[in-house]
Design a protein around this motif. Sequence first.
Motif, mmCIF file in Angstrom:
data_model
loop_
_atom_site.group_PDB
_atom_site.id
_atom_site.type_symbol
_atom_site.label_atom_id
_atom_site.label_comp_id
_atom_site.label_asym_id
_atom_site.label_seq_id
_atom_site.Cartn_x
_atom_site.Cartn_y
_atom_site.Cartn_z
ATOM 1 N N UNK A 85 0.858 -1.179 0.000
ATOM 2 C CA UNK A 85 0.000 0.000 0.000
ATOM 3 C C UNK A 85 0.898 1.234 0.000
ATOM 4 N N UNK A 86 0.428 2.277 -0.679
ATOM 5 C CA UNK A 86 1.234 3.484 -0.864
ATOM 6 C C UNK A 86 0.785 4.610 0.048
ATOM 7 N N UNK A 87 1.719 5.460 0.400
ATOM 8 C CA UNK A 87 1.370 6.663 1.136
ATOM 9 C C UNK A 87 2.221 7.808 0.612
ATOM 10 N N UNK A 88 1.711 9.028 0.775
ATOM 11 C CA UNK A 88 2.435 10.183 0.258
ATOM 12 C C UNK A 88 2.758 11.198 1.349
ATOM 13 N N UNK A 298 9.071 0.691 3.898
ATOM 14 C CA UNK A 298 9.227 0.500 5.340
ATOM 15 C C UNK A 298 8.667 -0.877 5.686
ATOM 16 N N UNK A 299 9.519 -1.744 6.294
ATOM 17 C CA UNK A 299 9.079 -3.111 6.597
ATOM 18 C C UNK A 299 9.386 -3.450 8.049
ATOM 19 N N UNK A 300 8.524 -4.241 8.655
ATOM 20 C CA UNK A 300 8.816 -4.804 9.979
ATOM 21 C C UNK A 300 9.970 -5.791 9.818
ATOM 22 N N UNK A 301 10.935 -5.723 10.731
ATOM 23 C CA UNK A 301 12.153 -6.524 10.589
ATOM 24 C C UNK A 301 11.943 -7.989 10.978
ATOM 25 N N UNK A 303 10.421 -11.598 11.373
ATOM 26 C CA UNK A 303 9.516 -12.433 10.574
ATOM 27 C C UNK A 303 8.316 -12.940 11.361
ATOM 28 N N UNK A 304 8.509 -13.262 12.661
ATOM 29 C CA UNK A 304 7.360 -13.782 13.415
ATOM 30 C C UNK A 304 6.344 -12.662 13.664
ATOM 31 N N UNK A 305 6.850 -11.434 13.827
ATOM 32 C CA UNK A 305 5.920 -10.307 13.970
ATOM 33 C C UNK A 305 5.165 -10.058 12.662
ATOM 34 N N UNK A 306 5.853 -10.270 11.542
ATOM 35 C CA UNK A 306 5.179 -10.134 10.251
ATOM 36 C C UNK A 306 4.007 -11.105 10.175
ATOM 37 N N UNK A 307 4.252 -12.328 10.672
ATOM 38 C CA UNK A 307 3.199 -13.337 10.629
ATOM 39 C C UNK A 307 1.999 -12.917 11.469
ATOM 40 N N UNK A 308 2.283 -12.359 12.645
ATOM 41 C CA UNK A 308 1.212 -11.876 13.514
ATOM 42 C C UNK A 308 0.383 -10.803 12.811
ATOM 43 N N UNK A 309 1.076 -9.920 12.099
ATOM 44 C CA UNK A 309 0.385 -8.803 11.446
ATOM 45 C C UNK A 309 -0.424 -9.259 10.234
ATOM 46 N N UNK A 310 0.112 -10.200 9.482
ATOM 47 C CA UNK A 310 -0.637 -10.792 8.373
ATOM 48 C C UNK A 310 -0.850 -9.879 7.176
ATOM 49 N N UNK A 311 -1.913 -10.183 6.420
ATOM 50 C CA UNK A 311 -2.157 -9.512 5.144
ATOM 51 C C UNK A 311 -3.584 -8.997 5.052
ATOM 52 N N UNK A 312 -3.793 -7.962 4.270
ATOM 53 C CA UNK A 312 -5.144 -7.643 3.815
ATOM 54 C C UNK A 312 -5.306 -8.385 2.494
ATOM 55 N N UNK A 313 -6.447 -8.199 1.822
ATOM 56 C CA UNK A 313 -6.665 -8.903 0.559
ATOM 57 C C UNK A 313 -5.610 -8.508 -0.471
ATOM 58 N N UNK A 315 -2.518 -6.439 0.237
ATOM 59 C CA UNK A 315 -1.124 -6.154 0.587
ATOM 60 C C UNK A 315 -0.809 -6.572 2.019
ATOM 61 N N UNK A 316 0.496 -6.725 2.313
ATOM 62 C CA UNK A 316 0.871 -7.085 3.679
ATOM 63 C C UNK A 316 0.609 -5.929 4.646
ATOM 64 N N UNK A 317 0.250 -6.281 5.902
ATOM 65 C CA UNK A 317 0.023 -5.232 6.911
ATOM 66 C C UNK A 317 1.326 -4.782 7.550
ATOM 67 N N UNK A 318 2.415 -5.509 7.272
ATOM 68 C CA UNK A 318 3.676 -5.216 7.956
ATOM 69 C C UNK A 318 4.618 -4.351 7.120
ATOM 70 N N UNK A 319 4.126 -3.844 6.006
ATOM 71 C CA UNK A 319 4.990 -2.998 5.172
ATOM 72 C C UNK A 319 4.176 -1.906 4.514
#
Length: 679
Positions: A85-88, A298-301, A303-313, A315-319
């Motif tokens: 997902x993009x932000x400006x 910007x990404x969460x470093x 990997x297990x936290x990435x898994x907790x955060x998961x995905x929307x339909x 894009x990933x929620x961790x980046x």
Amino acid sequence: MTPEQAQNEIAELTQKINYYNEKYYQEHISEISDYEFDMLLNKLIDLEKQFPQFTQPDSPTQRVGGGITKEFLTVTHKRPMLSLSNTYNEQDLRDFDERIKKTLGDAPYEYICELKFDGVAMSLHYENYLLTTAVTRGDGEQGDDVTTNIKTIKTVPLKVHSQKLPPNFEVRGEVVMPHESFDRINDEIAKENEQREKEGKKPLAFLANPRNATSGTIKMQDSSVVAKRNLMFYGYDFLADNQAFITHEESLKALKEAKFNISTDYVKCKNIDEVIDFVNRWETKRYDLPMDTDGIVVKINDYSQRETLGFTAKSPRWAIAYKYKAEVASTILESVVYQVGRTGAVTPVANLKPVKLAGTTVKRATLHNANEIARLDLHQGDTVFVQKAGEIIPQITGVDMSKRPQGVAPIHFIENCPECNTQLIRKEGEVAFICPNEKGCPPQIKGKMEHFISRKAMNIDSLGEKTIETFFQAGMIKTVADLYKIKKEDILTLEGFKETSANNILAGIETSKQKPFKNVLFGLGIRFIGETVAEKLANFFKSIENLQKASLEELTTAPEIGEKIAQSLIEYFKDEDNLRLIEELKKAGLQFTMQEEDKPQLSNKLEGKTFLVSGVFANFERDEIKNVIEAHGGRVLSGVSGKLNYLIAGENAGGSKLEKAEKLGVQVISESQFLEMIK
Ligand SMILES: [Zn+2]
């Protein structure tokens, strides 16, 4: 040489050359001269030719290219390639951080910030440490297999040596074209075009921007051309069935050690303020990089936290991707000039005091049309803001009112054509002003000729824009029909034309007489008659005479021909000059009738019958069934009328059509009844 010796030598050379390559491309060290290097490589190429069975999977000869890909196979991604997902703006980044905090609770977390390279996303698959496939992102689910081309990129390891990476894994990254390659290729095109101009050939198009150039390059058929374009690959993600690392940073380090090209310009941040610092630091610094970047990822470093955060339909929620706004510069508007196009449309262009913008010097910007000038409220000598956002031509986005000189006049769109002084008109419902002097306005006449000779029309590539200009200036051509009256002697009287080029030009003109009716019809440049419409008209009416005779109502019964197109045709054929032109072209031998071989003919079982199709069919796509009707001599109409014989009703056929057909006594038949008719 015995096979055994050859095998040993191939293995040895492969290892040696790969070593020198690695030194050169990873560490920028040349341990041997270019000459020595080429000797080794040529020796290996020779040996592999004689003993192809011994070619190693990581052979450096693949870097030179030569493999041809006729068609790129579609491959389903092992793991979907989601987009971020993009932000400006800063606030979005803070909101993103809040969402992370909410999900992870009190647990500490870190971000990795990376430069976002502006190229083409690529997924590389390694099996047993060997590169097996390279796939483009495509739609995220499926991409194209471009392995042969990607193997020519020197920063992509063909074979990996690593104790930290598992044997089977995937690396994702970006393929980019460095500015240096981009500029070099455009220089080469400019040189090539000088040559082409002399030969009367059409110029090649320049590469628009590095990103487009990259995506065009990786889809080229000939990998040896790809090899010469010096693309680069930057890895940014590691994936495997069982994640081998605890953090993203560890994976980047392991990839770097394994000789993957990983940008060193990434940082680890403890909080969102540090992220924002990094974003701000690179806002202008990025223009010093040798390739395009358009933001920060910007990404969460962890990997297990990435898994907790998961995905929307989607894009990933961790980046998240922070995108920089297009760079804006301010400069002085020096003048507005007006260009007249082939159709007579007049386009205003701003001449600017040269200004640096996103690494290039900008001197001109498009103003689109009169409305745009009014919207901007442009005045003489205004200071304007210019922006470049991916496009080649910069745009003016606004005026710096604080710098407007006192007492200057507003800029008004011109009233008369800058080329022929005819008063401009604006048709109802259209934004463009046009010069109505179609037959006397030089750029319009030349534009029509250029359209006539273009590839999709008569395809006379021995003539180019420059040659048309020369012939026109010399008074040799006033209409396209004059092209067919040109004699060799006429051409030879012109400066710079030799026997050979004259022969080529005449041969090209002669060959064009064989172009099918649809090309001729398109080439006439009738308003709204594009390539597809011309083909539809040719298929339906079969000859220019039928087309000429057709009434407005008859024209609109043809498939996909609306009122606007029909009206334009009627107007065209009303004009005496146009009729004279057609007569002259007919005399010259051009095709004004559809030839039988233009369209495959299966039978004449449906001859003289008209059809309309509605709904979904079991055996055909909708366009397919239309082609089948025509291939058996039938005609397809676009609506229910008294002229219609059959309505073929598929599943979910339109209710109003059925009703109308019934009222008019049109026979409604099923798909299977239709199949009977052509059996
Ligand atoms: Zn004009």
